[in-house]
Design a protein around this motif. Structure first.
Motif, short mmCIF file in Angstrom:
data_model
loop_
_atom_site.label_atom_id
_atom_site.label_comp_id
_atom_site.label_asym_id
_atom_site.label_seq_id
_atom_site.Cartn_x
_atom_site.Cartn_y
_atom_site.Cartn_z
N GLY A 89 0.81 -1.21 0.00
CA GLY A 89 0.00 0.00 0.00
C GLY A 89 0.84 1.26 0.00
N ILE A 90 1.79 1.37 0.91
CA ILE A 90 2.57 2.61 1.02
C ILE A 90 3.58 2.72 -0.12
N TYR A 91 4.18 1.61 -0.55
CA TYR A 91 5.15 1.68 -1.66
C TYR A 91 4.45 2.07 -2.96
N THR A 92 3.26 1.52 -3.21
CA THR A 92 2.52 1.90 -4.41
C THR A 92 2.17 3.38 -4.39
N THR A 93 1.72 3.85 -3.23
CA THR A 93 1.39 5.28 -3.10
C THR A 93 2.63 6.15 -3.35
N ALA A 94 3.75 5.74 -2.78
CA ALA A 94 4.97 6.53 -2.96
C ALA A 94 5.40 6.56 -4.43
N ILE A 95 5.35 5.40 -5.09
CA ILE A 95 5.77 5.34 -6.50
C ILE A 95 4.83 6.18 -7.38
N PHE A 96 3.54 6.16 -7.08
CA PHE A 96 2.58 6.93 -7.88
C PHE A 96 2.75 8.44 -7.68
N THR A 97 3.16 8.86 -6.49
CA THR A 97 3.16 10.29 -6.19
C THR A 97 4.54 10.95 -6.28
N ARG A 98 5.61 10.16 -6.35
CA ARG A 98 6.92 10.77 -6.48
C ARG A 98 7.01 11.55 -7.80
N PRO A 99 7.72 12.68 -7.84
CA PRO A 99 7.86 13.44 -9.09
C PRO A 99 8.54 12.60 -10.18
N SER A 100 8.07 12.75 -11.41
CA SER A 100 8.65 12.00 -12.52
C SER A 100 9.94 12.66 -12.99
N VAL A 101 10.83 11.84 -13.53
CA VAL A 101 12.12 12.32 -14.05
C VAL A 101 12.33 11.65 -15.41
#
Length: 446
Positions: A89-101
């Protein structure tokens, strides 16, 4: 005498209400911790921060025990991989919300690893959906086998996920031209705490407080409570709202036709199947719901910490959630919340507080580093090193021993949990009472 009797009756009647029970328990915990904080000489800010931490832990464990109770208490599904679903749950949320590069840019492995750059609400929903889908994939093959296979699969899955998130292979990679990753052993940054926007002009960093924040901080600082504790308390209030929502959802599920089928499956699956119910479908649905709520708990647990890394999802965390559920009593939503409160305040934070009391009030000297060095002086009637070692262990090993002793005592004396036998029956009506008066055991009229 009559007045005292009436008062007792009123109190007894009030405590029959589950909401009053939970409120009374939390009030009792606050009173005890405030009194102990006074003995320790803690400042107002220190006491407020201690109460915040206890409430935070209680809220997190309450969400998890309610989710686990949906699976175990209602459907008899033995899930001992709670941490795995929280991590997803938290890893998916982090990956979805981290800024893209851009994929062409070099990004060092670490918790600043890029993501998809999506809004927070999308990340939270994605985290819950990912946890639910993982639950579906786990339950689908395991439910066709014996119940204990589900336990083996879930505990194994949780450890595989933790090691996978920790690996450098998933730390940073490119998928369809997009840079993603878990950050490996260093972890990944979590979304900025949106609760800060209540008090600050921006959610980033300390920032400058807005008008409301400046007023609140001014009032609280006048009584000795720092702004950081105020913001943390606001986040805890949000968690408490989520606990209330999950509690309401669990009660609605339990008393719905869907919930009654689940309880029938728990009590006798063959009978439920003979009545035409596809029990596998019911079990998979409730397992997915419980996993989604565990994913949400993981998001809210680490959401205010700034980062998440794999080693916080150790297997023993699942054991703690089970202890909290057993204390309160499985099959009881109110018991799940009370069990979480007792575990957090009594068994987790309690020994740490006791350590502070002893070290503040008594001169116990430096503890030896090894158990042998603590025990050997006892032969010469020198108990000082052993006491110092025991007090120091209250923060770690001895806390686990106390937890085990309490659990054994509880299983022997109160195997049904703190609230007694509160197991909800599968039937919507009381089958012990027959139509026309009397009861089944008493041989009433038929």
């Amino acid at each position: 005498m009559t007045q005292n009797t009436t008062t007792k009756e009123v109190l007894a009647e009030a405590l029959e209400d589950d909401t009053v029970r939970i409120a009374a328990m939390m009030l009792g915990i606050y009173v005890v911790y405030t009194a102990v904080g006074g003995v320790l000489g803690l400042s107002t800010n220190g006491i407020a921060n201690t109460l915040r931490r206890v409430t935070f832990l209680t809220s997190v464990y309450a969400m998890l025990t309610l989710a686990l109770n949906l699976q175990w208490g209602y459907a008899g599904l033995f899930n001992i991989g709670v941490t795995g679903f929280m991590a997803v749950g938290i890893y998916t949320t982090a990956i979805f919300t981290r800024p893209s590069v851009p994929a062409s840019e070099e990004v060092p492995l670490g918790f600043g690893v890029p993501g998809l750059g999506m809004p927070l609400i999308v990340g939270i929903v994605a985290g819950m959906v990912a946890s639910a889908l993982l639950g579906f994939l786990v339950a689908l093959p395991a439910l066709r086998l014996r119940a204990d296979y589900l336990a083996i699969v879930t505990v194994g899955l949780a450890e595989i996920l933790r090691l996978s998130f920790k690996s450098d292979a998933l730390g940073s990679f490119t998928l369809l031209g997009t840079r993603l990753g878990t950050g490996g052993g260093n972890g990944i940054a979590t979304p900025t705490n949106p609760v800060r926007l209540i008090f600050y002009k921006t959610a980033e960093g300390a920032g400058e407080p807005n008008g409301f924040g400046a007023s609140v901080f001014s009032v609280m600082e006048s009584v000795g409570i720092q702004s950081s504790v105020v913001v943390s308390w606001a986040y805890v209030v949000v968690l408490a709202v989520f606990v209330g929502a999950i509690y309401w959802l669990a009660m609605r599920v339990g008393f719905s036709p869907f919930g009654r089928v689940l309880k029938a499956v728990r009590e006798d699956e063959d009978v439920a199947r003979a009545l035409g119910k596809n029990t596998d479908v019911f079990k998979i649905k409730i397992f997915m719901l419980g996993c989604a709520l565990m994913g949400l708990a993981g998001i809210l647990w680490r959401g205010s910490q700034g980062r998440v890394y794999p080693d916080v999802f150790q297997p023993e965390f699942t054991f703690y959630v089970w202890v909290a559920l057993i204390i309160g009593g499985s099959s009881s939503n109110t018991g799940s919340v009370l069990g979480a409160a007792v575990f957090s305040a009594g068994l987790w934070e309690g020994p740490r507080y006791l350590n502070q009391i002893v070290t503040n009030l008594f001169e116990i000297g430096s503890p030896p580093s090894a158990f042998d060095d603590a025990v050997a002086p006892i032969l010469s009637l020198d108990f000082g090193p052993f006491i110092a070692y025991s007090v120091e262990s209250l923060r770690g090993t001895l806390r686990l021993v106390i937890m085990g002793v309490v659990l054994i005592w509880l299983m022997q004396r109160h195997p049904e949990g703190l609230l007694g036998h509160r197991k909800e029956e599968a039937s919507a009506v009381d089958l012990s009472v027959r139509k026309g008066g009397g009861d089944v055991e008493g041989g009433g009229d038929t």
